[in-house]
Motif scaffolding. Sequence first.
Motif, short mmCIF file in Angstrom:
data_model
loop_
_atom_site.label_atom_id
_atom_site.label_comp_id
_atom_site.label_asym_id
_atom_site.label_seq_id
_atom_site.Cartn_x
_atom_site.Cartn_y
_atom_site.Cartn_z
N LEU B 127 82.31 89.29 40.80
CA LEU B 127 82.56 89.93 39.60
C LEU B 127 83.52 89.40 38.77
N LEU B 128 84.70 89.34 39.76
CA LEU B 128 85.92 88.94 38.83
C LEU B 128 86.19 87.67 38.63
N ALA B 129 85.22 86.81 39.69
CA ALA B 129 85.38 85.09 39.28
C ALA B 129 84.60 85.25 38.14
N SER B 130 83.34 85.84 37.83
CA SER B 130 82.48 85.38 36.74
C SER B 130 83.30 85.63 35.26
N THR B 131 84.13 86.91 35.44
CA THR B 131 84.92 87.24 34.20
C THR B 131 85.95 85.93 33.93
N ALA B 132 86.49 85.53 35.02
CA ALA B 132 87.42 84.34 34.62
C ALA B 132 86.78 83.35 34.18
N VAL B 133 85.78 82.97 34.65
CA VAL B 133 84.83 81.75 34.37
C VAL B 133 84.46 81.97 32.89
N ALA B 134 84.07 83.21 32.48
CA ALA B 134 83.69 83.42 31.10
C ALA B 134 85.02 83.18 30.13
N ILE B 135 86.11 83.81 30.57
CA ILE B 135 87.09 83.37 29.70
C ILE B 135 87.48 82.24 29.65
N PHE B 136 87.47 81.49 30.69
CA PHE B 136 87.86 79.88 30.65
C PHE B 136 86.88 79.27 29.83
N ALA B 174 64.17 82.52 33.70
CA ALA B 174 63.28 82.02 34.81
C ALA B 174 64.23 82.25 36.21
N LEU B 175 65.27 82.18 35.97
CA LEU B 175 66.34 82.63 37.38
C LEU B 175 65.95 84.11 37.92
N LEU B 176 66.18 84.95 36.67
CA LEU B 176 66.11 86.29 37.06
C LEU B 176 64.74 86.82 37.35
N CYS B 177 63.71 86.19 37.26
CA CYS B 177 62.37 86.50 37.42
C CYS B 177 62.13 86.52 39.02
N ASN B 178 63.01 85.85 39.83
CA ASN B 178 62.98 85.69 41.31
C ASN B 178 63.77 86.69 41.81
N THR B 179 63.98 88.11 41.35
CA THR B 179 65.00 88.79 41.79
C THR B 179 64.27 90.18 42.54
N VAL B 189 75.20 91.63 39.98
CA VAL B 189 76.26 90.52 40.15
C VAL B 189 75.44 89.23 39.59
N ALA B 190 74.19 88.94 39.97
CA ALA B 190 73.34 87.94 39.16
C ALA B 190 73.22 88.33 37.61
N VAL B 191 72.92 89.14 37.31
CA VAL B 191 73.10 89.24 35.61
C VAL B 191 74.22 89.04 35.11
N THR B 192 75.30 89.59 35.59
CA THR B 192 76.78 89.40 35.19
C THR B 192 77.11 87.95 35.12
N TRP B 193 76.90 87.22 36.19
CA TRP B 193 77.00 85.71 36.09
C TRP B 193 76.28 85.00 35.15
N GLY B 194 75.04 85.45 34.92
CA GLY B 194 74.30 84.88 33.96
C GLY B 194 74.67 85.00 32.60
N LEU B 195 75.15 86.47 32.34
CA LEU B 195 75.52 86.60 30.92
C LEU B 195 76.95 86.28 30.74
N ASN B 196 77.99 86.43 31.68
CA ASN B 196 79.21 85.86 31.39
C ASN B 196 79.16 84.27 31.04
N ILE B 197 78.46 83.52 31.70
CA ILE B 197 78.46 82.17 31.65
C ILE B 197 77.75 81.80 30.20
N PHE B 198 76.73 82.56 29.96
CA PHE B 198 75.97 82.54 28.77
C PHE B 198 76.87 82.54 27.43
#
Lengths: 117, 223
Positions: B127-136, B174-179, B189-198
Amino acid sequence: MYKTTMLTKDLVAASSKPLLLSILAGGESYGYEIIQKVRELSGGQIEWSDGMLYPVLHRLERDGLIESEWKEADTGRERKYYFISSDGRKALKTERRQWLAVHNSLCKLWKIKPVTI
Amino acid sequence: MAGRSQLPVQIMENQTRYDLNAAVENWRNELAAQPNLASDDRRELETHLRDAIERRMKSGMDAQRAFEAAVQRIGKSRALNSEFKKNINLNWKKIMAMAGLCGFTLFIAVFKPGKASDITSAQQLSLLASTAVAIFLSFTGKWGGRFFPAIIDEKKRAAAGILIVSLMCAGSTALLCNTNGLTLSQLFVAVTWGLNIFVGFSAALIEGLDRAAQKKLEEAHHV
């Protein structure tokens, strides 16, 4: 915010509100005309840079002191006209009192005849 | 517009009529690339510019000099943009949105409230990493602009942005349909990555496209 020849930047910025409200209290107007009018009134001492006027107008509009409307001028060209609102008239009264208070204090110090508020 | 400036000097001199409308149109396009100017602001500035040109031409100035003097007087598009920015404060909104999103993610990761209590330390790191990626990502638009195509037309530019963002939407859905087999915290964690990157990528994309167009127009103007 403005380019001036005589007035300092701070003073021009501070006086833009009462000047705009007073001009619009005398009737609707548009940006280009307002700049011409200010130049004329001040004998060229207050020179507003053209593109900087609009953010000030938009700020006054956002604060509800003036309103605007696109209208067709006599020449057939559309222009955005600004006019004063009732809140704007109230704000102008306050501005007027404050500016005259400063003015009259300076008049007394400089031994010039003050004006009635 | 670049083509016109590459004409040989002789032809330019023989050109008796200065194309005032084309010059105003160039100027308008340059304004369109400035992110803080709404279309209503630009329309207002254009009526102002035309008034200023008209007045100068009436007092005997030729069209080209009248145009140049009026543009000089009204201010360069960049200076106008930064003046208008004081009203809009676009960056502030962007920062608030990013801070809200990242704050929420960090809150869940650190305090693990309610059903999120089974978040593992690996998931916390993720989760921390996804936040960092979003900011970056959100900051890459600043320099990413040079790799983006310069789409001058504002509407086409918006259309391109919407198209790419919609594709990303479809992809993440499509990715989230496979959960089905995931636990709640894994899903989070999956949703957060998706959302932050988005969000990060969208911010970068929009800024990058604007910057690319702005740069292209400035280059064309200074040839």
